[in-house]
Design a protein around this motif. Structure first.
Motif, PDB file in Angstrom:
ATOM      1  N   LEU A 107       0.826  -1.202   0.000  1.00 18.93           N
ATOM      2  CA  LEU A 107       0.000   0.000   0.000  1.00 18.93           C
ATOM      3  C   LEU A 107       0.865   1.258   0.000  1.00 18.93           C
ATOM      4  O   LEU A 107       0.576   2.221  -0.731  1.00 18.93           O
ATOM      5  N   CYS A 111       0.963   4.411  -2.795  1.00 20.19           N
ATOM      6  CA  CYS A 111       0.693   5.797  -2.410  1.00 20.19           C
ATOM      7  C   CYS A 111       1.874   6.704  -2.758  1.00 20.19           C
ATOM      8  O   CYS A 111       1.687   7.822  -3.260  1.00 20.19           O
ATOM      9  N   LEU A 121      -4.625   1.346   7.597  1.00 21.15           N
ATOM     10  CA  LEU A 121      -4.713  -0.028   7.113  1.00 21.15           C
ATOM     11  C   LEU A 121      -5.310  -0.898   8.208  1.00 21.15           C
ATOM     12  O   LEU A 121      -4.850  -0.883   9.355  1.00 21.15           O
ATOM     13  N   GLU A 159      -1.959  -6.004  -4.618  1.00 16.33           N
ATOM     14  CA  GLU A 159      -1.675  -4.638  -5.032  1.00 16.33           C
ATOM     15  C   GLU A 159      -2.791  -4.107  -5.921  1.00 16.33           C
ATOM     16  O   GLU A 159      -3.174  -2.929  -5.822  1.00 16.33           O
ATOM     17  N   LEU A 162      -5.731  -3.222  -3.662  1.00  9.85           N
ATOM     18  CA  LEU A 162      -5.439  -1.968  -2.955  1.00  9.85           C
ATOM     19  C   LEU A 162      -5.581  -0.769  -3.893  1.00  9.85           C
ATOM     20  O   LEU A 162      -6.091   0.285  -3.503  1.00  9.85           O
ATOM     21  N   LEU A 166      -7.969   2.447  -3.390  1.00 10.02           N
ATOM     22  CA  LEU A 166      -7.408   3.802  -3.449  1.00 10.02           C
ATOM     23  C   LEU A 166      -8.135   4.651  -4.486  1.00 10.02           C
ATOM     24  O   LEU A 166      -8.347   5.857  -4.284  1.00 10.02           O
TER      25      LEU A 166
END
Length: 399
Positions: A107, A111, A121, A159, A162, A166
């Motif tokens: 994560l 970012c 998280l 990923e 995530l 996001l």
């Protein structure tokens, strides 16, 4: 407001959030009016329908400030404590880099690469394969994943998930969904409250009025001493109107879901591919999550926040997510991904698990260390392969 791209979608979400908050107050007033109708019938069951409607409207005006304060208080409570409420339902717990280094690093890398503020998280102990994002401002944003998802997906697939969450945060989908949860919660709470009050009342056919069920026997014994106030037909009509208004408010709170365009999931999938540059990882993650995302004990409001919501309403009317197949088809068509088809996980079948364990088992050895089968006979020799060419020198001659 139609959304034709990312920025118009974000602007549309903000507009819808404000409209839904305004609709929340409207639904509260509808419920208060329905409650006033029931209260007027309980007080006096011998009036006409018009009298009940006029008096209930007067009661609504009197209760207007209090209803507004109650709705505003609910919004404030939900704004500051909605994450605690969701964690109480799901059992999600915040984790640090030391507790979940693999998940935290994935994560954080996403970012940092895109300059996105790092959300909190959380991990939920559940065998289900799912994840969701929550929060109404950058200080509240959080992503929750299940332990089942961490076990079943590889790094690239995690990923991708995530990145999907996001994107929901970047697009403003999370705020809109939380507002919808607030509306459904407050309307459901007051609607259930009024129904409980109503079910505790019973119609006194002798006296032509409504009385508490706990005192119906005593009231019936003294009903002969009271003057009848009429047939009570107007009261029955008003009660039916009140019930219809309560059902209408509840139905509208559910129809709010239809204002949450399903295109948000397609955009979140596309945003994940834009972040990770790996459409195949998003496709394989969706295929693994497919039909395995149901969170035990989670409410429908929580499921609507997830990557996949396998729950569907009547005739797919209230489904908040497009099907996995349609999302995969979109990724194949527009992102150039490859669809492996439905994927079976090892835990889906005991036979698969047994076969995998048998394959990983070390060979059985005889008394002299030679490999044998379980019955003691030597294993069959492997089939001879093609003979290798002898090495050649720089001029092509054998050496």
């Amino acid at each position: 407001m139609a959304a034709y791209g990312l920025y118009t979608h974000i602007a549309s979400n903000k507009l819808r959030s404000m409209l839904l908050l305004g609709g929340l107050f409207l639904l509260i007033y509808v419920l208060v009016y329905a409650g006033a109708l029931v209260g007027e019938v309980v007080i006096d069951s011998g009036r006409s329908v018009d009298e009940y409607l006029r008096q209930a409207a007067h009661d609504l005006v009197s209760a207007f400030p209090w209803a507004t304060i109650a709705a505003a208080a609910w919004i404030v409570i939900a704004y500051f404590f909605h994450q605690d409420m969701i964690d109480a339902v799901t059992g999600g717990e915040s984790v640090t880099r030391q507790q979940q280094p693999r998940l935290y690093n994935l994560l954080e890398n996403l970012c940092i690469s895109r300059g996105i503020p790092m959300p909190k998280l959380k991990v939920m102990d559940s065998p289900a394969l799912n994840a969701f994002a929550t929060g109404l401002n950058p200080r509240q944003y959080a992503i929750t994943v299940t332990t089942g998802l961490l076990k079943a997906l590889n790094d690239q697939e995690i990923e991708a998930v995530l990145g999907h969450e996001l994107t929901h945060i970047r697009n403003g989908d999370v705020q809109l969904m939380v507002v919808a949860v607030i509306i459904a919660g407050v309307v459901g709470f007051f609607g259930e409250l009024f129904f409980r009050i109503f079910t505790n009342l019973s119609w006194n056919s002798t006296g032509g009025g409504w009385s508490s069920s706990s005192s119906s026997s005593s009231s019936s014994s003294s009903s002969s001493d009271r003057d009848s106030k009429g047939s009570g037909g107007g009261a029955i009509v008003v009660i039916i109107i009140a019930i219809a208004l309560i059902l209408l408010a509840w139905l509208l709170s559910q129809v709010v879901k239809l204002a949450l365009s399903r295109s948000r999931e397609f955009l979140a999938d596309a945003g994940s591919v834009e972040l990770t540059k790996d459409p195949d990882a998003m496709i394989s993650a969706l295929r693994k999550i497919e039909n395995r995302g149901e969170l035990p004990g989670a409410t429908s409001a929580v499921m609507e926040l997830c990557v996949d919501n396998p729950r569907e309403g009547f005739a797919d009317l209230f489904a908040t997510h497009p099907s996995i197949q349609s999302r995969v088809d979109a990724l194949v068509k527009y992102a150039g991904g490859r669809d492996p088809g439905p994927l079976a996980l090892p835990q889906d079948s005991a036979d698969d698990t047994g076969a995998a364990a048998e394959q990983d088992r070390p060979p059985h050895r005889g008394p002299w260390g030679e490999a044998t089968t379980l019955d003691g006979t030597p294993p069959p020799l492997p089939a001879p392969g093609p003979a290798e060419d002898p090495p050649r020198g720089p001029w092509g001659r054998r050496v």
